[in-house]
Design a protein around this motif. Sequence first.
Motif, PDB file in Angstrom:
ATOM      1  N   THR A 107      -5.558  28.141  45.275  1.00 21.88           N
ATOM      2  CA  THR A 107      -6.533  27.111  45.643  1.00 21.88           C
ATOM      3  C   THR A 107      -6.918  26.314  44.414  1.00 21.88           C
ATOM      4  O   THR A 107      -7.117  26.882  43.345  1.00 21.88           O
ATOM      5  N   GLN A 108      -7.021  24.981  44.588  1.00 21.94           N
ATOM      6  CA  GLN A 108      -7.504  24.143  43.483  1.00 21.94           C
ATOM      7  C   GLN A 108      -8.647  23.264  43.996  1.00 21.94           C
ATOM      8  O   GLN A 108      -8.629  22.802  45.141  1.00 21.94           O
ATOM      9  N   ASP A 109      -9.634  23.035  43.118  1.00 24.11           N
ATOM     10  CA  ASP A 109     -10.798  22.252  43.508  1.00 24.11           C
ATOM     11  C   ASP A 109     -10.887  20.946  42.723  1.00 24.11           C
ATOM     12  O   ASP A 109     -11.988  20.398  42.547  1.00 24.11           O
ATOM     13  N   MET A 110      -9.761  20.434  42.270  1.00 24.72           N
ATOM     14  CA  MET A 110      -9.729  19.211  41.472  1.00 24.72           C
ATOM     15  C   MET A 110      -9.238  18.012  42.277  1.00 24.72           C
ATOM     16  O   MET A 110      -9.015  16.936  41.706  1.00 24.72           O
ATOM     17  N   MET A 132       1.010  20.082  43.957  1.00 26.98           N
ATOM     18  CA  MET A 132       0.872  21.507  43.666  1.00 26.98           C
ATOM     19  C   MET A 132       2.245  22.131  43.548  1.00 26.98           C
ATOM     20  O   MET A 132       3.216  21.649  44.152  1.00 26.98           O
ATOM     21  N   TYR A 133       2.327  23.232  42.753  1.00 22.40           N
ATOM     22  CA  TYR A 133       3.612  23.838  42.406  1.00 22.40           C
ATOM     23  C   TYR A 133       3.493  25.359  42.375  1.00 22.40           C
ATOM     24  O   TYR A 133       2.433  25.898  42.064  1.00 22.40           O
ATOM     25  N   TRP A 134       4.589  26.020  42.660  1.00 25.19           N
ATOM     26  CA  TRP A 134       4.703  27.453  42.443  1.00 25.19           C
ATOM     27  C   TRP A 134       5.861  27.704  41.473  1.00 25.19           C
ATOM     28  O   TRP A 134       6.974  27.200  41.668  1.00 25.19           O
ATOM     29  N   ILE A 136       9.663  27.183  42.066  1.00 24.56           N
ATOM     30  CA  ILE A 136      10.068  27.749  43.343  1.00 24.56           C
ATOM     31  C   ILE A 136       9.959  26.691  44.451  1.00 24.56           C
ATOM     32  O   ILE A 136      10.923  26.393  45.147  1.00 24.56           O
ATOM     33  N   TYR A 137       8.768  26.185  44.630  1.00 25.53           N
ATOM     34  CA  TYR A 137       8.487  25.142  45.613  1.00 25.53           C
ATOM     35  C   TYR A 137       7.423  24.217  45.046  1.00 25.53           C
ATOM     36  O   TYR A 137       6.664  24.599  44.163  1.00 25.53           O
ATOM     37  N   TYR A 138       7.354  23.019  45.581  1.00 16.26           N
ATOM     38  CA  TYR A 138       6.290  22.116  45.215  1.00 16.26           C
ATOM     39  C   TYR A 138       5.850  21.311  46.440  1.00 16.26           C
ATOM     40  O   TYR A 138       6.546  21.274  47.457  1.00 16.26           O
ATOM     41  N   SER A 139       4.673  20.687  46.300  1.00 13.38           N
ATOM     42  CA  SER A 139       4.124  19.887  47.396  1.00 13.38           C
ATOM     43  C   SER A 139       3.487  18.627  46.813  1.00 13.38           C
ATOM     44  O   SER A 139       2.799  18.697  45.792  1.00 13.38           O
ATOM     45  N   VAL A 140       3.707  17.500  47.460  1.00 16.46           N
ATOM     46  CA  VAL A 140       3.138  16.247  46.973  1.00 16.46           C
ATOM     47  C   VAL A 140       1.935  15.809  47.793  1.00 16.46           C
ATOM     48  O   VAL A 140       1.357  14.746  47.529  1.00 16.46           O
ATOM     49  N   GLY A 141       1.574  16.615  48.778  1.00 14.55           N
ATOM     50  CA  GLY A 141       0.401  16.325  49.585  1.00 14.55           C
ATOM     51  C   GLY A 141       0.378  17.225  50.810  1.00 14.55           C
ATOM     52  O   GLY A 141       1.361  17.927  51.094  1.00 14.55           O
ATOM     53  N   ALA A 142      -0.742  17.202  51.518  1.00 13.53           N
ATOM     54  CA  ALA A 142      -0.865  18.044  52.714  1.00 13.53           C
ATOM     55  C   ALA A 142       0.264  17.731  53.689  1.00 13.53           C
ATOM     56  O   ALA A 142       0.538  16.564  53.985  1.00 13.53           O
ATOM     57  N   GLY A 143       0.935  18.773  54.139  1.00 10.23           N
ATOM     58  CA  GLY A 143       2.018  18.642  55.094  1.00 10.23           C
ATOM     59  C   GLY A 143       3.372  18.327  54.517  1.00 10.23           C
ATOM     60  O   GLY A 143       4.370  18.248  55.247  1.00 10.23           O
ATOM     61  N   GLU A 150      -6.362  21.455  49.165  1.00 12.04           N
ATOM     62  CA  GLU A 150      -6.805  22.495  48.244  1.00 12.04           C
ATOM     63  C   GLU A 150      -5.889  23.708  48.173  1.00 12.04           C
ATOM     64  O   GLU A 150      -5.783  24.353  47.148  1.00 12.04           O
ATOM     65  N   ASP A 151      -5.232  24.066  49.278  1.00 15.50           N
ATOM     66  CA  ASP A 151      -4.548  25.353  49.356  1.00 15.50           C
ATOM     67  C   ASP A 151      -3.032  25.211  49.429  1.00 15.50           C
ATOM     68  O   ASP A 151      -2.504  24.356  50.145  1.00 15.50           O
ATOM     69  N   PHE A 152      -2.343  26.121  48.747  1.00 11.22           N
ATOM     70  CA  PHE A 152      -0.873  26.095  48.716  1.00 11.22           C
ATOM     71  C   PHE A 152      -0.377  27.541  48.632  1.00 11.22           C
ATOM     72  O   PHE A 152       0.026  28.024  47.574  1.00 11.22           O
ATOM     73  N   PRO A 153      -0.369  28.280  49.749  1.00 13.53           N
ATOM     74  CA  PRO A 153       0.052  29.675  49.724  1.00 13.53           C
ATOM     75  C   PRO A 153       1.568  29.829  49.639  1.00 13.53           C
ATOM     76  O   PRO A 153       2.318  28.996  50.170  1.00 13.53           O
ATOM     77  N   LEU A 154       1.996  30.899  48.978  1.00 10.34           N
ATOM     78  CA  LEU A 154       3.419  31.241  48.838  1.00 10.34           C
ATOM     79  C   LEU A 154       3.669  32.530  49.598  1.00 10.34           C
ATOM     80  O   LEU A 154       3.007  33.537  49.366  1.00 10.34           O
ATOM     81  N   ARG A 155       4.647  32.527  50.478  1.00  9.09           N
ATOM     82  CA  ARG A 155       4.941  33.665  51.342  1.00  9.09           C
ATOM     83  C   ARG A 155       6.252  34.322  50.936  1.00  9.09           C
ATOM     84  O   ARG A 155       7.270  33.639  50.762  1.00  9.09           O
ATOM     85  N   LEU A 156       6.208  35.655  50.762  1.00  8.36           N
ATOM     86  CA  LEU A 156       7.414  36.453  50.572  1.00  8.36           C
ATOM     87  C   LEU A 156       7.624  37.235  51.858  1.00  8.36           C
ATOM     88  O   LEU A 156       6.759  38.028  52.253  1.00  8.36           O
ATOM     89  N   GLU A 157       8.739  37.033  52.538  1.00  7.70           N
ATOM     90  CA  GLU A 157       8.937  37.656  53.841  1.00  7.70           C
ATOM     91  C   GLU A 157       9.525  39.059  53.746  1.00  7.70           C
ATOM     92  O   GLU A 157       9.057  39.966  54.385  1.00  7.70           O
ATOM     93  N   LEU A 158      10.552  39.245  52.969  1.00 10.04           N
ATOM     94  CA  LEU A 158      11.216  40.544  52.815  1.00 10.04           C
ATOM     95  C   LEU A 158      11.360  40.815  51.326  1.00 10.04           C
ATOM     96  O   LEU A 158      12.336  40.411  50.701  1.00 10.04           O
ATOM     97  N   ALA A 159      10.350  41.474  50.758  1.00  9.02           N
ATOM     98  CA  ALA A 159      10.320  41.633  49.309  1.00  9.02           C
ATOM     99  C   ALA A 159      11.544  42.414  48.802  1.00  9.02           C
ATOM    100  O   ALA A 159      11.969  43.406  49.408  1.00  9.02           O
ATOM    101  N   ALA A 160      12.084  41.927  47.675  1.00  5.66           N
ATOM    102  CA  ALA A 160      13.222  42.559  47.027  1.00  5.66           C
ATOM    103  C   ALA A 160      12.887  42.795  45.552  1.00  5.66           C
ATOM    104  O   ALA A 160      12.055  42.059  44.992  1.00  5.66           O
ATOM    105  N   PRO A 161      13.499  43.792  44.912  1.00  7.34           N
ATOM    106  CA  PRO A 161      13.205  44.054  43.491  1.00  7.34           C
ATOM    107  C   PRO A 161      13.400  42.819  42.609  1.00  7.34           C
ATOM    108  O   PRO A 161      12.690  42.671  41.603  1.00  7.34           O
TER     109      PRO A 161
END
Lengths: 112, 114
Positions: free
Chosen positions: B24-27, B32-34, B46-53, B72-83
């Motif tokens: 989450t960012q409040d600026m 936003m980037y991961w 990994i991924y980036y976003s230039v705006g909502a949606g 504000e929010d940019f969650p990153l999802r790991l579906e099947l975690a691997a080492p």
Amino acid sequence: QQQVKQSPQSLIVQKGGISIINCAYENTAFDYFPWYQQFPGKGPALLIAIRPDVSEKKEGRFTISFNKSAKQFSLHIMDSQPGDSATYFCAASLGGYNKLIFGAGTRLAVHP
Amino acid sequence: NAGVTQTPKFRILKIGQSMTLQCTQDMNHNYMYWYRQDPGMGLKLIYYSVGAGITDKGEVPNGYNVSRSTTEDFPLRLELAAPSQTSVYFCASSLRTESHNEQFFGPGTRLTVL
């Protein structure tokens, strides 16, 4: 062609000395070259940045030297202090969206 | 301003489990980037976003998913975690302007997959 190569991997400098970290790139379309500083357990933070139309930029003890023809740029830390001990990353950006390609990082230790 | 915040700080997952890393960012930043940071490898996008949606893949998107429903929010999802996903994950944000701008990084999430 998207890589940014950084050297050395680690660097030990005495207090008051000059720290020099080098980076090289291949893609001549890169148009923004920042340096980030990272302390253990923290996220990186922007230290200083330069654009390819300038050969040098200085902010306090930190200077970027940029050689467009050689496709190289370097960070110089003058009068290095123990508080400068951190990992330094060079990076390059291409076009819009601010996407960064990072170098592998240099771990700097400044000994008192 | 809190800047960029990330949760959790640490997490241990078993192979095959899933989880979401929160950012989450409040600026009021558009971009936003991961990134993931592996020893001696620097940071990889990994991924980036230039705006909502609006999201897009970076250098190393395989095994991850993202969404951006709000500025504000940019969650990153790991579906099947691997080492191979054991790493430190950083979220960052920046303002959209005509020229390049500083990326502000969060404190990171250290993930171990066993």
